[in-house]
Design a protein around this motif. Sequence first.
Motif, short mmCIF file in Angstrom:
data_model
loop_
_atom_site.label_atom_id
_atom_site.label_comp_id
_atom_site.label_asym_id
_atom_site.label_seq_id
_atom_site.Cartn_x
_atom_site.Cartn_y
_atom_site.Cartn_z
N VAL A 215 45.17 -102.37 -41.90
CA VAL A 215 46.10 -103.49 -42.03
C VAL A 215 47.40 -102.99 -42.65
O VAL A 215 47.49 -101.87 -43.16
CB VAL A 215 45.50 -104.62 -42.91
N GLY A 216 48.43 -103.85 -42.58
CA GLY A 216 49.71 -103.51 -43.19
C GLY A 216 50.72 -102.94 -42.22
O GLY A 216 51.90 -102.82 -42.53
N ALA A 217 50.25 -102.53 -41.03
CA ALA A 217 51.14 -102.01 -39.99
C ALA A 217 50.50 -102.29 -38.64
O ALA A 217 49.27 -102.27 -38.51
CB ALA A 217 51.39 -100.51 -40.17
N ASP A 218 51.29 -102.56 -37.63
CA ASP A 218 50.76 -102.85 -36.30
C ASP A 218 50.25 -101.57 -35.64
O ASP A 218 50.86 -100.50 -35.75
CB ASP A 218 51.85 -103.47 -35.43
N VAL A 219 49.12 -101.73 -34.94
CA VAL A 219 48.54 -100.59 -34.23
C VAL A 219 49.41 -100.26 -33.03
O VAL A 219 49.76 -101.13 -32.21
CB VAL A 219 47.10 -100.90 -33.79
N GLN A 220 49.78 -98.99 -32.91
CA GLN A 220 50.58 -98.52 -31.76
C GLN A 220 49.71 -97.94 -30.65
O GLN A 220 49.99 -98.09 -29.47
CB GLN A 220 51.60 -97.49 -32.25
N GLN B 248 26.35 -105.28 -41.09
CA GLN B 248 26.24 -105.44 -42.54
C GLN B 248 27.42 -104.78 -43.25
O GLN B 248 27.94 -105.31 -44.24
CB GLN B 248 24.94 -104.85 -43.05
N ALA B 249 27.86 -103.64 -42.75
CA ALA B 249 29.03 -102.97 -43.34
C ALA B 249 30.26 -103.88 -43.24
O ALA B 249 31.04 -104.00 -44.19
CB ALA B 249 29.29 -101.65 -42.63
N CYS B 250 30.43 -104.53 -42.09
CA CYS B 250 31.56 -105.46 -41.93
C CYS B 250 31.42 -106.66 -42.86
O CYS B 250 32.41 -107.10 -43.48
CB CYS B 250 31.67 -105.92 -40.49
N LYS B 251 30.22 -107.19 -42.97
CA LYS B 251 30.00 -108.34 -43.85
C LYS B 251 30.27 -107.97 -45.31
O LYS B 251 30.85 -108.77 -46.06
CB LYS B 251 28.57 -108.85 -43.69
N ASN B 252 29.84 -106.77 -45.70
CA ASN B 252 30.11 -106.32 -47.07
C ASN B 252 31.61 -106.30 -47.34
O ASN B 252 32.09 -106.78 -48.37
CB ASN B 252 29.53 -104.92 -47.29
N ALA B 253 32.35 -105.72 -46.40
CA ALA B 253 33.80 -105.60 -46.58
C ALA B 253 34.48 -106.96 -46.62
O ALA B 253 35.33 -107.23 -47.48
CB ALA B 253 34.38 -104.74 -45.45
N GLU B 254 34.10 -107.82 -45.71
CA GLU B 254 34.75 -109.13 -45.62
C GLU B 254 34.43 -110.00 -46.83
O GLU B 254 35.27 -110.79 -47.29
CB GLU B 254 34.32 -109.83 -44.33
N ALA B 255 33.21 -109.86 -47.35
CA ALA B 255 32.82 -110.67 -48.52
C ALA B 255 33.49 -110.15 -49.79
O ALA B 255 33.91 -110.94 -50.65
CB ALA B 255 31.31 -110.66 -48.67
N GLU B 256 33.57 -108.85 -49.93
CA GLU B 256 34.06 -108.26 -51.19
C GLU B 256 35.59 -108.17 -51.25
O GLU B 256 36.18 -108.30 -52.33
CB GLU B 256 33.44 -106.88 -51.38
N ILE B 257 36.22 -107.96 -50.10
CA ILE B 257 37.69 -107.86 -50.05
C ILE B 257 38.17 -108.66 -48.84
O ILE B 257 38.50 -108.10 -47.78
CB ILE B 257 38.16 -106.40 -49.96
N PRO B 258 38.23 -109.99 -48.95
CA PRO B 258 38.57 -110.80 -47.77
C PRO B 258 40.01 -110.62 -47.30
O PRO B 258 40.29 -110.79 -46.11
CB PRO B 258 38.32 -112.24 -48.25
N ASN B 259 40.92 -110.28 -48.20
CA ASN B 259 42.33 -110.11 -47.83
C ASN B 259 42.81 -108.73 -48.27
O ASN B 259 43.49 -108.59 -49.29
CB ASN B 259 43.19 -111.20 -48.47
N PRO B 260 42.47 -107.70 -47.52
CA PRO B 260 42.75 -106.33 -47.97
C PRO B 260 44.23 -105.99 -48.10
O PRO B 260 44.60 -105.11 -48.88
CB PRO B 260 42.08 -105.46 -46.90
N ASP B 261 45.09 -106.70 -47.39
CA ASP B 261 46.50 -106.33 -47.37
C ASP B 261 47.16 -106.48 -48.73
O ASP B 261 48.08 -105.74 -49.07
CB ASP B 261 47.23 -107.18 -46.33
N ASP B 262 46.68 -107.44 -49.53
CA ASP B 262 47.30 -107.65 -50.84
C ASP B 262 46.28 -107.65 -51.97
O ASP B 262 46.50 -108.25 -53.02
CB ASP B 262 48.08 -108.97 -50.85
N ALA B 263 45.15 -106.94 -51.77
CA ALA B 263 44.06 -106.98 -52.75
C ALA B 263 43.99 -105.76 -53.65
O ALA B 263 43.22 -105.74 -54.61
CB ALA B 263 42.72 -107.13 -52.02
#
Length: 785
Positions: free
Chosen positions: A220-225, A281-296
């Motif tokens: 996140v934080g930059a558009d994928v080219q 489960q890896a995705c669920k862990n990430a989404e639950a623990e850091i839902p908004n990674p861009d400003d976390a």
Amino acid sequence: MVILKPIIGILLLQYTRGTVATQDDLHYVNPLIGSTNGGNVFAGASLPYGMAKPVADVDGQNTGGFSTDGSNVTGFSHMHDSGTGGNPSMGNFPLFPQYCKDNLVDNCKFPKAARAIHYKNDSVVATPGYFALTLENGIKAEMTAAQHTALYRFVFPGGKAADGNELYPLISLDLTDLWDSRQNASISLDSDHGRMKGNGTFLPSFGAGSYQSYFCADFVGADVQGSGIWVNDRAGSVHELFVTRGFNNFYLQAGGYMTFIPSEDQTVTVRVGVSFISTDQACKNAEAEIPNPDDAFDTLKDQAETAWSNKLRPVEVTSGGVSDDMLSAFWSGIYRTMLSPQNMTGENPLWKSDEPYFDSFYCLWDAFRSQHPFLTIIDTHAQSEMVRSLLDTFKHEGWLPDCRMSLCKGWTQGGSNADVVLADAYVKNLTGIDWELAYKAMVNDAENEPLEWSYEGRGGLQSWKHLHYIPYLDFDYIGFGTNSRSISRTVEYAYNDYSLSVVAKGLGKDYSTYLARSGNWQNLYKDDQKSLLQNGTDTGFTGFFQPKYINGTWGHQDPIACSALASWCSLTSNPSETFESSIWEYQFFVPHDMAKLIKMVGGPEAFVARLDYFHTSGLADMGNEPVFLTVYDYHYAGRPALSASRAHAYIPSSFNATNSGLPGNDDSGAMGSFLAWSMMGLFPNPGQNVYLMIPPFFEAIAVTHPDTNKTATIRNVNFDKTFKKIYIQNATLNGVPYTKNWIGHEFFTQGMTLELTLGDRESAWGTRKEDLPPSLSDSVNINEI
């Protein structure tokens, strides 16, 4: 007056507790202590007992991922162990940021050796929950962590291609681990959502079998080219890949990549969830623990610092003017006791259970001596959960682990030392533990030999039960393991059985058989055995352990073999009758009956002479855990002042606040806990309700028990920050004269106060027969002291 009253009350409370807490103890923690010279510490970001452990990986001393040895960064990966020997542990799926010359992806360097780049030495920053460095090409990498999720912030310096366009940042992900053990792996890319997912099968670094690991990385934080996969040194816009190990010694290198349109701040943030269950489960862990990674990032870093501050809170220090370096070494030692084992509750695919699951017991042969006893006084809840995890492993796999990592069984180094961890928890009244199950598990270790005792249980039990020692070249057709270490296994099995007898007696079981077996160490003592140095000089001491054949005749191992004066002896490198240590060192390992050992070697004066020679001749290896108790064995001969002197001989010369400030592998915090105990002025004899006393290295130290909320305090009178006055002249316990040179666990649970008056010479304090720590035998002749 209204303002002053609460201030006066606070000061009185602090005086009553005997210590004043440093305002911010966390700033003394330096995760880089032990990051070179074989300390093998994990220097990166982690929560206490956290599973996600991001750090920069290097191509030098990379057992813990990163080292300050001047080597090159090969990636940034998300899981590590701290203080491990053998092969590097985990380091799965490393990320690597770079620019591709002229924005041509094939101009990027993908294989590990090709992409390796040095970091700027003065750019490394490591604090609890945070790690950062800048690569020589100007790319800055920062990282912090949640329990199962790593969060990275890569800041690119910007640049131009030959056509004048801005360079696109590229971040690759490598389907490998630190020691290239991958057996197979897969990856899929979703460029529309900036996500990579995948998994791999890997080998444990010090054990048998294999494990599967999963990741879910969001950019996140930059558009994928652009995006795709790479294999060896070429890339393409394919979005799925399955890779095997490769043919023979040809290790196939492969992974995925994404390129990004430069953002205004040139930053790409990557959130990586990890799991041992599945990619979902890896995705669920990430989404639950850091839902908004861009400003976390900053919030997550602050949360990690708070978690660590809470874990350090039970300990308070009044420094008395000692140096910041001494304080840093102390607090950093405590910090490292809580990096591993890792709390993987909910991440165990091997069985279903409501019990906690901890992994990375690396290994109990190291950790039972001081790390787990230390957690018993500052983090009782975590230690209780670890014991429950050990018992749940027994329940589902049939054996207590002696070593365990990455869901795999680790190699057993000596005895069944989970037995000692259980006994220590029992005598110190840890709660929430099924003691009937614990007794059953310990009896299983003592009575039943597994087919493969290289990674569980004990071998040679037929000989142990009938010959009452482990023979040299034992005939063992029941189970299979590395048929060596007959001396070290004998002395460890003896103490394992003593530990079982303690729990059995407490539960009202028949304990006599195990108490009798705890004396089997005596059967390998050869009273006419001499010890010569390599140049033929007689050390002047007679009577040492020696290997013995099945028929009762003696074999031979040079008592100085496997010492710091001779050659290294391990499971595979020069296997011998002692493990990673010499007969000289193992002669002092009779923790339950030091009185009998002292009598066997000629009495207290002769015993002290042996200890002195051991510690001053170069035979003692402070870089390995069997030496720990020998620093304090003087207590059993009525010379506690010499234990204090010996501790000061090693601190800070061998244990200090430099990057090379550990004498050897930290072993999951074993070295850190030895240092912390020593500087607190107590040292455990694990499995017994015994703490051996010396003066703390500070004016005062206090520990608030997490369960009872009572505060135990040790206060030095006549404290001298130059450490010329390190000998106890007299002591009081709760204001009453106290002459014993040891104290029990009730000191912590009841919140007692020890006041030690110090002097610059050895005194008579703690030297009488009635002052000595307990032994099974009461055979020390006090007239010899």
